[in-house]
Design a protein around this motif. Structure first.
Motif, PDB file in Angstrom:
ATOM      1  N   ASN A 108       0.831  -1.216   0.000  1.00 13.54           N
ATOM      2  CA  ASN A 108       0.000   0.000   0.000  1.00 13.54           C
ATOM      3  C   ASN A 108       0.863   1.263   0.000  1.00 13.54           C
ATOM      4  OD1 ASN A 108      -2.237  -1.598   0.101  1.00 13.54           O
ATOM      5  ND2 ASN A 108      -2.615  -1.355   2.293  1.00 13.54           N
ATOM      6  N   ASN A 109       2.095   1.120   0.482  1.00 11.17           N
ATOM      7  CA  ASN A 109       2.995   2.281   0.585  1.00 11.17           C
ATOM      8  C   ASN A 109       4.180   2.193  -0.375  1.00 11.17           C
ATOM      9  OD1 ASN A 109       2.060   3.877   3.101  1.00 11.17           O
ATOM     10  ND2 ASN A 109       1.928   1.728   3.696  1.00 11.17           N
ATOM     11  N   ILE A 110       4.036   1.356  -1.387  1.00 13.61           N
ATOM     12  CA  ILE A 110       5.188   1.022  -2.228  1.00 13.61           C
ATOM     13  C   ILE A 110       5.806   2.266  -2.874  1.00 13.61           C
ATOM     14  CG2 ILE A 110       3.921   0.464  -4.379  1.00 13.61           C
ATOM     15  CD1 ILE A 110       6.727  -1.694  -2.926  1.00 13.61           C
ATOM     16  N   GLN A 129       2.920  -2.708  17.002  1.00 10.12           N
ATOM     17  CA  GLN A 129       1.865  -3.707  17.203  1.00 10.12           C
ATOM     18  C   GLN A 129       0.966  -3.716  15.967  1.00 10.12           C
ATOM     19  OE1 GLN A 129       2.217  -5.756  19.541  1.00 10.12           O
ATOM     20  NE2 GLN A 129       3.582  -4.620  20.898  1.00 10.12           N
ATOM     21  N   GLU A 130       0.449  -4.897  15.628  1.00  4.77           N
ATOM     22  CA  GLU A 130      -0.373  -5.047  14.422  1.00  4.77           C
ATOM     23  C   GLU A 130      -1.509  -4.016  14.369  1.00  4.77           C
ATOM     24  OE1 GLU A 130      -2.704  -8.755  13.067  1.00  4.77           O
ATOM     25  OE2 GLU A 130      -0.591  -9.312  12.944  1.00  4.77           O
ATOM     26  N   GLU A 131      -2.129  -3.774  15.526  1.00  6.07           N
ATOM     27  CA  GLU A 131      -3.267  -2.844  15.583  1.00  6.07           C
ATOM     28  C   GLU A 131      -2.839  -1.398  15.285  1.00  6.07           C
ATOM     29  OE1 GLU A 131      -4.021  -6.466  17.855  1.00  6.07           O
ATOM     30  OE2 GLU A 131      -2.376  -5.004  17.939  1.00  6.07           O
ATOM     31  N   GLN A 132      -1.559  -1.095  15.512  1.00  9.93           N
ATOM     32  CA  GLN A 132      -1.076   0.278  15.276  1.00  9.93           C
ATOM     33  C   GLN A 132      -0.450   0.470  13.883  1.00  9.93           C
ATOM     34  OE1 GLN A 132       0.106  -0.355  19.062  1.00  9.93           O
ATOM     35  NE2 GLN A 132      -2.018   0.319  19.201  1.00  9.93           N
ATOM     36  N   LEU A 133      -0.407  -0.623  13.127  1.00 10.50           N
ATOM     37  CA  LEU A 133       0.264  -0.556  11.822  1.00 10.50           C
ATOM     38  C   LEU A 133      -0.615   0.164  10.809  1.00 10.50           C
ATOM     39  CD1 LEU A 133       2.688  -1.467  10.075  1.00 10.50           C
ATOM     40  CD2 LEU A 133       1.420  -3.552   9.571  1.00 10.50           C
ATOM     41  N   ASN A 134      -0.130   1.303  10.314  1.00 13.15           N
ATOM     42  CA  ASN A 134      -0.814   1.992   9.213  1.00 13.15           C
ATOM     43  C   ASN A 134       0.250   2.683   8.357  1.00 13.15           C
ATOM     44  OD1 ASN A 134      -0.164   4.580  10.391  1.00 13.15           O
ATOM     45  ND2 ASN A 134      -1.898   4.278  11.803  1.00 13.15           N
ATOM     46  N   ASP A 135      -0.180   3.351   7.295  1.00 19.21           N
ATOM     47  CA  ASP A 135       0.768   3.943   6.342  1.00 19.21           C
ATOM     48  C   ASP A 135       1.757   4.879   7.043  1.00 19.21           C
ATOM     49  OD1 ASP A 135      -0.961   2.633   4.770  1.00 19.21           O
ATOM     50  OD2 ASP A 135      -1.588   4.333   3.547  1.00 19.21           O
ATOM     51  N   GLN A 136       1.232   5.688   7.951  1.00 24.50           N
ATOM     52  CA  GLN A 136       2.082   6.691   8.586  1.00 24.50           C
ATOM     53  C   GLN A 136       3.073   6.074   9.575  1.00 24.50           C
ATOM     54  OE1 GLN A 136       1.706   9.638   7.056  1.00 24.50           O
ATOM     55  NE2 GLN A 136       3.654   9.990   8.029  1.00 24.50           N
ATOM     56  N   THR A 137       2.579   5.125  10.428  1.00 21.32           N
ATOM     57  CA  THR A 137       3.494   4.535  11.434  1.00 21.32           C
ATOM     58  C   THR A 137       4.605   3.743  10.748  1.00 21.32           C
ATOM     59  OG1 THR A 137       2.031   2.617  11.710  1.00 21.32           O
ATOM     60  CG2 THR A 137       1.844   4.354  13.363  1.00 21.32           C
ATOM     61  N   LEU A 138       4.266   3.042   9.672  1.00 22.69           N
ATOM     62  CA  LEU A 138       5.282   2.251   8.979  1.00 22.69           C
ATOM     63  C   LEU A 138       6.382   3.156   8.435  1.00 22.69           C
ATOM     64  CD1 LEU A 138       6.219  -0.518   7.892  1.00 22.69           C
ATOM     65  CD2 LEU A 138       4.926  -0.056   5.824  1.00 22.69           C
ATOM     66  N   LYS A 139       5.994   4.184   7.734  1.00 21.50           N
ATOM     67  CA  LYS A 139       6.966   5.105   7.128  1.00 21.50           C
ATOM     68  C   LYS A 139       7.812   5.809   8.208  1.00 21.50           C
ATOM     69  CE  LYS A 139       8.322   7.610   3.448  1.00 21.50           C
ATOM     70  NZ  LYS A 139       9.544   8.051   4.081  1.00 21.50           N
ATOM     71  N   ASN A 140       7.137   6.327   9.249  1.00 24.70           N
ATOM     72  CA  ASN A 140       7.852   7.050  10.311  1.00 24.70           C
ATOM     73  C   ASN A 140       8.845   6.168  11.046  1.00 24.70           C
ATOM     74  OD1 ASN A 140       6.351   9.244   9.624  1.00 24.70           O
ATOM     75  ND2 ASN A 140       4.972   9.187  11.392  1.00 24.70           N
ATOM     76  N   LYS A 141       8.395   4.950  11.368  1.00 21.36           N
ATOM     77  CA  LYS A 141       9.270   4.032  12.131  1.00 21.36           C
ATOM     78  C   LYS A 141      10.475   3.598  11.290  1.00 21.36           C
ATOM     79  CE  LYS A 141       7.239   3.034  16.220  1.00 21.36           C
ATOM     80  NZ  LYS A 141       7.893   3.152  17.535  1.00 21.36           N
ATOM     81  N   LEU A 142      10.247   3.340  10.001  1.00 21.92           N
ATOM     82  CA  LEU A 142      11.370   2.948   9.134  1.00 21.92           C
ATOM     83  C   LEU A 142      12.401   4.068   9.052  1.00 21.92           C
ATOM     84  CD1 LEU A 142       9.577   1.025   6.232  1.00 21.92           C
ATOM     85  CD2 LEU A 142      11.375   0.089   7.689  1.00 21.92           C
ATOM     86  N   ASP A 143      11.922   5.291   8.900  1.00 21.04           N
ATOM     87  CA  ASP A 143      12.856   6.427   8.831  1.00 21.04           C
ATOM     88  C   ASP A 143      13.602   6.600  10.158  1.00 21.04           C
ATOM     89  OD1 ASP A 143      12.106   6.851   6.254  1.00 21.04           O
ATOM     90  OD2 ASP A 143      10.742   8.526   6.679  1.00 21.04           O
ATOM     91  N   GLU A 144      12.868   6.437  11.266  1.00 21.38           N
ATOM     92  CA  GLU A 144      13.491   6.562  12.599  1.00 21.38           C
ATOM     93  C   GLU A 144      14.551   5.474  12.791  1.00 21.38           C
ATOM     94  OE1 GLU A 144      12.231   6.137  17.271  1.00 21.38           O
ATOM     95  OE2 GLU A 144      10.612   6.523  15.839  1.00 21.38           O
TER      96      GLU A 144
END
Length: 358
Positions: free
Chosen positions: A208-210, A308-323
């Motif tokens: 979804n964020n490719i 956590q699976e419940e917190q996984l969305n487009d924004q958290t994925l991108k932010n966490k990867l960058d962090e």
């Protein structure tokens, strides 16, 4: 010195089989003849037979924590499996049985105990799974992976060993990975891996964020059987595989970051290889919660970030990867100072101390 014989067991998922493979070279060096007990159609059969190890078949039922009509028939399969295991072990006369868990292991461990053959079991997760909980009374020693696990087994039986990791995982080549993936641009490499069966949640989050992810990363995506996305087949900077075996060490060598489930085997492989990672544990809704505990332990030690699976969305994925990418050196440093290394030597030592001395 006469030959020694060991019977290995474990199955249901690749996670119950690959640690056994990690022990095999060391067992051969110690002079053991190695045989395996598993089910006719379990994943373990294919993996073990490809390694040219004698394979004995028994019946075994799956042990479920939820209602299923098979719950009424499967106990009889387990009982049948116990008597088959008793017969095989009586005939083969091993000096020791080593169990990696999974439902196939229960009849084998009981069968060994009835033959008065010592059993060493290995528990990957912080709390024992159902199969290992049923097996523990029949085991001589329980090797555990996490320090926290010692609280869940009888003091006289528990030994902290870490988890066994295959030697070939340390022999990967980034250059080989680049050739396989044919990446055109030199960007950091993100490897995505969802366990041997794949993870729809992780696959969807990445796909979804490719577009935004590919601006910064080249992506190696191991997505699980039947989970390839044809629409992304020729996308520059993105390669997908259902399952990898020989390529895995090369992909891990090349990876700058890893996005993964939180099964114990993959955690300790990432730790041994010092790979900064984000863990997305299986939710408590679809599991017994062991991955949540595993991930929390690694997060607390500073080896991993967790979503956590419940917190996984487009924004958290991108932010966490960058962090994670920005702080990757901190995570590598923490992993370098860990004393939880490859468990092969520790487990071989426990096997040697526990086997029948003839």
């Amino acid at each position: 010195m006469g030959r020694r014989k060991i019977m290995l067991t474990g199955g249901g998922t690749a996670g119950h089989v690959t640690p056994n493979l990690a022990l095999i070279p060391g067992l051969k060096e110690l002079g053991y003849d190695i045989e395996y007990i598993g089910t006719a159609d379990g994943i373990e059969r294919k993996i073990i037979e490809e390694n040219n190890i004698k394979y004995h078949i028994i019946s075994s039922g799956k042990l479920r924590r939820y209602f299923d009509l098979k719950n009424f028939s499967d106990p009889f399969k387990v009982i049948k499996g116990v008597w088959q295991a008793v017969s095989i072990i009586k005939k083969q006369k091993p000096d020791i049985v080593f169990s990696k868990g999974g439902f196939v292991a229960v009849p084998v461990v009981i069968g060994a105990s009835l033959n008065k053959v010592p059993v060493v079991a290995h528990e990957s997760d912080i709390t024992p799974g159902l199969a290992n909980r049923l097996s523990i009374p029949y085991c001589t020693k329980i090797c555990v992976t996490f320090p926290e696990s010692l609280e869940h087994v009888k003091k006289s039986k528990g030994v902290l060993t870490g988890t066994p990791i295959r030697k070939e995982l340390f022999e990967g080549s980034k250059l080989t990975a680049m050739k396989i993936c044919n990446f055109k641009e030199s960007k950091p490499i993100l490897m995505v891996i969802g366990g041997s069966l794949g993870s729809k949640v992780i696959n969807d989050a990445v796909r979804n964020n490719i577009n935004s992810l590919l601006l910064k990363y080249n992506i190696i995506h191991i997505c699980g059987k039947k989970n390839l996305d044809e629409k992304l087949e020729n996308r520059n900077g993105y390669v997908q595989f259902e399952y990898v075996d020989a390529e895995l060490p090369h992909f891990l060598a090349a990876a700058d970051l890893v996005l993964s489930r939180a099964g114990a085997n993959v955690l300790f492989e990432l730790l041994a290889l010092k790979k900064p990672n984000i863990l997305i544990p299986l939710s408590a809704k679809s599991s017994r919660g062991d991955q949540i505990l595993n991930a929390a332990s690694f997060e607390k030690s500073g080896y991993s970030m967790v979503i956590q699976e419940e917190q996984l969305n487009d924004q958290t994925l991108k932010n966490k990867l960058d962090e994670l990418y920005d702080n990757r050196n901190k995570y590598v440093k923490n992993m370098n100072s860990s004393n939880l290394n490859n468990g092969v030597e520790n487990i071989l030592k426990v096997i040697e101390e526990t086997r029948v001395k003839r």
